[in-house]
Design a protein around this motif. Structure first.
Motif, PDB file in Angstrom:
ATOM      1  N   VAL A 244      33.945   2.166 -52.679  1.00 48.22           N
ATOM      2  CA  VAL A 244      32.543   2.147 -52.146  1.00 48.22           C
ATOM      3  C   VAL A 244      32.657   1.605 -50.763  1.00 48.22           C
ATOM      4  O   VAL A 244      31.892   2.013 -50.035  1.00 48.22           O
ATOM      5  N   GLY A 245      33.276   0.360 -50.568  1.00 49.16           N
ATOM      6  CA  GLY A 245      33.028  -0.006 -49.441  1.00 49.16           C
ATOM      7  C   GLY A 245      33.797   0.665 -48.387  1.00 49.16           C
ATOM      8  O   GLY A 245      33.041   0.557 -47.209  1.00 49.16           O
ATOM      9  N   ILE A 246      34.857   1.036 -48.592  1.00 46.82           N
ATOM     10  CA  ILE A 246      35.620   2.018 -47.691  1.00 46.82           C
ATOM     11  C   ILE A 246      34.926   3.275 -47.214  1.00 46.82           C
ATOM     12  O   ILE A 246      34.708   3.710 -46.270  1.00 46.82           O
ATOM     13  N   ALA A 247      34.395   3.792 -48.412  1.00 44.88           N
ATOM     14  CA  ALA A 247      33.900   5.201 -48.210  1.00 44.88           C
ATOM     15  C   ALA A 247      32.500   5.064 -47.343  1.00 44.88           C
ATOM     16  O   ALA A 247      32.217   5.951 -46.597  1.00 44.88           O
ATOM     17  N   LYS A 248      31.598   4.014 -47.654  1.00 46.34           N
ATOM     18  CA  LYS A 248      30.458   3.639 -46.704  1.00 46.34           C
ATOM     19  C   LYS A 248      30.755   3.283 -45.410  1.00 46.34           C
ATOM     20  O   LYS A 248      29.929   3.618 -44.388  1.00 46.34           O
ATOM     21  N   MET A 249      32.014   2.585 -45.096  1.00 53.28           N
ATOM     22  CA  MET A 249      32.413   2.273 -43.876  1.00 53.28           C
ATOM     23  C   MET A 249      32.755   3.546 -42.983  1.00 53.28           C
ATOM     24  O   MET A 249      32.534   3.740 -41.919  1.00 53.28           O
ATOM     25  N   GLY A 250      33.503   4.166 -43.498  1.00 49.93           N
ATOM     26  CA  GLY A 250      34.002   5.599 -42.968  1.00 49.93           C
ATOM     27  C   GLY A 250      34.784   5.327 -41.805  1.00 49.93           C
ATOM     28  O   GLY A 250      34.926   6.180 -41.036  1.00 49.93           O
ATOM     29  N   ASP A 251      35.422   4.283 -41.742  1.00 55.50           N
ATOM     30  CA  ASP A 251      36.217   3.872 -40.398  1.00 55.50           C
ATOM     31  C   ASP A 251      37.598   3.387 -40.768  1.00 55.50           C
ATOM     32  O   ASP A 251      37.575   2.486 -41.388  1.00 55.50           O
ATOM     33  N   LEU A 252      38.575   4.089 -40.766  1.00 51.00           N
ATOM     34  CA  LEU A 252      39.898   3.925 -41.239  1.00 51.00           C
ATOM     35  C   LEU A 252      40.690   2.591 -40.427  1.00 51.00           C
ATOM     36  O   LEU A 252      41.175   2.052 -40.745  1.00 51.00           O
ATOM     37  N   LYS A 253      40.139   2.858 -39.085  1.00 48.28           N
ATOM     38  CA  LYS A 253      40.872   1.806 -38.259  1.00 48.28           C
ATOM     39  C   LYS A 253      40.096   0.447 -38.499  1.00 48.28           C
ATOM     40  O   LYS A 253      40.837  -0.646 -38.539  1.00 48.28           O
ATOM     41  N   ALA A 254      39.031   0.258 -38.980  1.00 51.88           N
ATOM     42  CA  ALA A 254      38.367  -1.026 -39.636  1.00 51.88           C
ATOM     43  C   ALA A 254      39.145  -1.658 -40.518  1.00 51.88           C
ATOM     44  O   ALA A 254      39.215  -2.733 -40.598  1.00 51.88           O
ATOM     45  N   VAL A 255      39.410  -0.608 -41.595  1.00 49.29           N
ATOM     46  CA  VAL A 255      39.972  -1.315 -42.641  1.00 49.29           C
ATOM     47  C   VAL A 255      41.393  -1.716 -42.260  1.00 49.29           C
ATOM     48  O   VAL A 255      41.764  -2.849 -42.960  1.00 49.29           O
ATOM     49  N   GLY A 256      41.991  -0.903 -41.287  1.00 57.81           N
ATOM     50  CA  GLY A 256      43.434  -1.513 -40.888  1.00 57.81           C
ATOM     51  C   GLY A 256      43.339  -2.818 -40.399  1.00 57.81           C
ATOM     52  O   GLY A 256      43.830  -3.815 -40.575  1.00 57.81           O
ATOM     53  N   ARG A 257      42.221  -3.047 -39.497  1.00 57.02           N
ATOM     54  CA  ARG A 257      41.908  -4.308 -38.854  1.00 57.02           C
ATOM     55  C   ARG A 257      41.711  -5.457 -39.595  1.00 57.02           C
ATOM     56  O   ARG A 257      42.135  -6.605 -39.180  1.00 57.02           O
ATOM     57  N   ILE A 258      40.798  -5.013 -40.574  1.00 55.90           N
ATOM     58  CA  ILE A 258      40.631  -6.219 -41.622  1.00 55.90           C
ATOM     59  C   ILE A 258      42.066  -6.652 -42.343  1.00 55.90           C
ATOM     60  O   ILE A 258      42.161  -7.882 -42.514  1.00 55.90           O
TER      61      ILE A 258
END
Length: 425
Positions: A61-75
């Protein structure tokens, strides 16, 4: 009377009372205390059965709502760098303290006279561990296998992949995300029901520990116990406190905020017992859902600060107790090896002890049989390890959320400023 009733309704007060009662039962009626272990195990199993769906739902849910793959990698990168730095500091702190306090000096134990049969299970598990098998084990055999085994890293990997896939579907995936979010809300309701059993689980865990091992085991290795608890306290107050203060939030107020989880872990020696509740609390405090879903579960594997302190302290303690000389170079080699082995045995039952056995078996500098000295008090040592691990991962989640701009500071300050009596149970 009203104040007392309100105070007794707080879970952390109930857990604290249960720990005291459990300790007395284990001390005065050791056979009954030992027999209470299934209650503690049952509570932990109830929580563990909920971990996989909670982690999966939170991350997806968190990633789907974020919608930004780069942000996931950064975290993810920030989290791994943070974990490695803090783990190294914990190992170094343990190494420095054990050389200053010298808890094992004067014991003069002859390692050749120690019976190592009791270590057979731990050394066998240690031989199965390693960095490469650990990395390969992150990939599940099947989609269902990760959930069936409850393997945390495998569930996280699947959650990230599915979350990214759902995020790329755009508006079409909105009904699916809402359904998973609704399912997650229902699971947290179940967590709330299970957590009402926390006093029973914590009290039974303490009763078993004292009933089985007795207070005598504490006195026999008092120097080691004191060294570990003092070192853990120093690390929590100075290192973790410094990290929390760098975010602009009060550290002691934060400890009060997670006090229920601290007491439950103290009683059960299991950080997994509070993971669902802790994830929910950190989200309520203002940490973004994707950060909590990625950082906190991953930290349970890669950021075991309390275990790292224990590893260097216990290794040198065994050397001191058996009159095994370790030069500065030897200790630096041990430190380097522990940086790897402390990650390679994650997810193993009794991970701290297994890692220690693996390290000593690899180096041959310290007699593995010396670990027999720690068996009687390992449960007491594990309490300090588990609580430090819990606080360390909680602070890590808040810090990374702050540094990534994913922490609502106004909400966090307001939450931490509340009086304990006002907290919802």
């Amino acid at each position: 009377m009203q104040t007392l009733k309100r105070l007794l309704s707080q879970i952390y007060v109930q857990v604290l009372i249960a720990i005291v009662v459990g300790a007395l039962v284990g001390l005065w009626f050791p056979q009954i205390g030992t027999a209470l272990k299934p209650l503690a195990d049952g509570f932990i199993k109830l929580i563990k059965m909920l971990l996989a769906p909670i982690i999966f739902g939170t991350v997806v849910v968190g990633i789907a709502k974020m919608g930004d793959l780069k942000a996931v990698g950064r975290i993810g990168v920030k989290a791994l760098v943070y974990f490695e730095v803090l783990s190294t500091i914990a190992l170094v702190v343990g190494l420095v303290v054990v050389n200053v306090l010298k808890p094992g000096v004067g014991m003069n134990i002859d390692a050749s006279n120690l019976d190592g049969q009791a270590l057979a299970g731990f050394t066998a598990a240690a031989k199965e561990q390693g960095v490469v098998p650990f990395l390969l084990d992150i990939i599940p055999t099947t989609l269902v296998d990760a959930f069936a085994k409850g393997a945390m890293l495998q569930v996280i990997l699947l959650s990230v992949l599915i979350g990214v896939g759902v995020g790329q579907m755009g508006p079409r995936a909105k009904p699916l995300v809402e359904m998973i979010d609704l399912f997650l809300e229902a699971i947290f309701k179940v967590v709330g029901m299970v957590m009402r059993l926390a006093p029973l689980g914590a009290g039974a865990g303490i009763a078993f520990t004292i009933g089985k091992y007795g207070i005598g085991a504490l006195w026999s290795l008092a120097h080691l116990l004191i060294a570990l608890y003092v070192t853990s306290l120093f690390f929590v107050l100075v290192v973790l406190g410094g990290v929390m203060r760098s975010t602009g939030l009060p550290f002691f107020a934060f400890l009060g905020f997670i006090r229920e989880e601290i007491f439950v872990v103290l009683g059960t020696c299991s950080t997994e017992a509070v993971l669902p509740r802790l994830m929910q609390k950190l989200e309520d405090m203002g940490c973004a859902k994707p950060v909590v879903g990625l950082v906190l579960p991953t930290g349970y594997t890669f950021n075991a600060d309390g275990t790292c302190i224990y590893l260097t302290l216990a290794t040198v303690f065994v050397a001191q107790a058996t009159n095994t000389h370790l030069s500065l170079v030897d200790q630096l080699v041990i430190l380097a090896v522990l940086l790897l082995t402390s990650k390679g045995s994650a997810g193993v039952a009794g991970a701290g002890f297994v890692t220690l056995a693996a390290t000593l078996s690899t180096l041959h500098a310290v007699p593995v049989s010396g670990l027999v000295l720690l068996l009687g008090v390992d449960r007491f040592l594990n309490e300090a390890r588990a609580v430090t691990n819990l606080i360390g991962n909680s602070v890590a989640t808040v810090a990374i959320a702050k540094w990534d701009g994913a922490l609502d500071m106004d909400k966090a300050r307001e939450t931490l400023a509340r009086r304990p009596q006002a907290d919802a149970t």
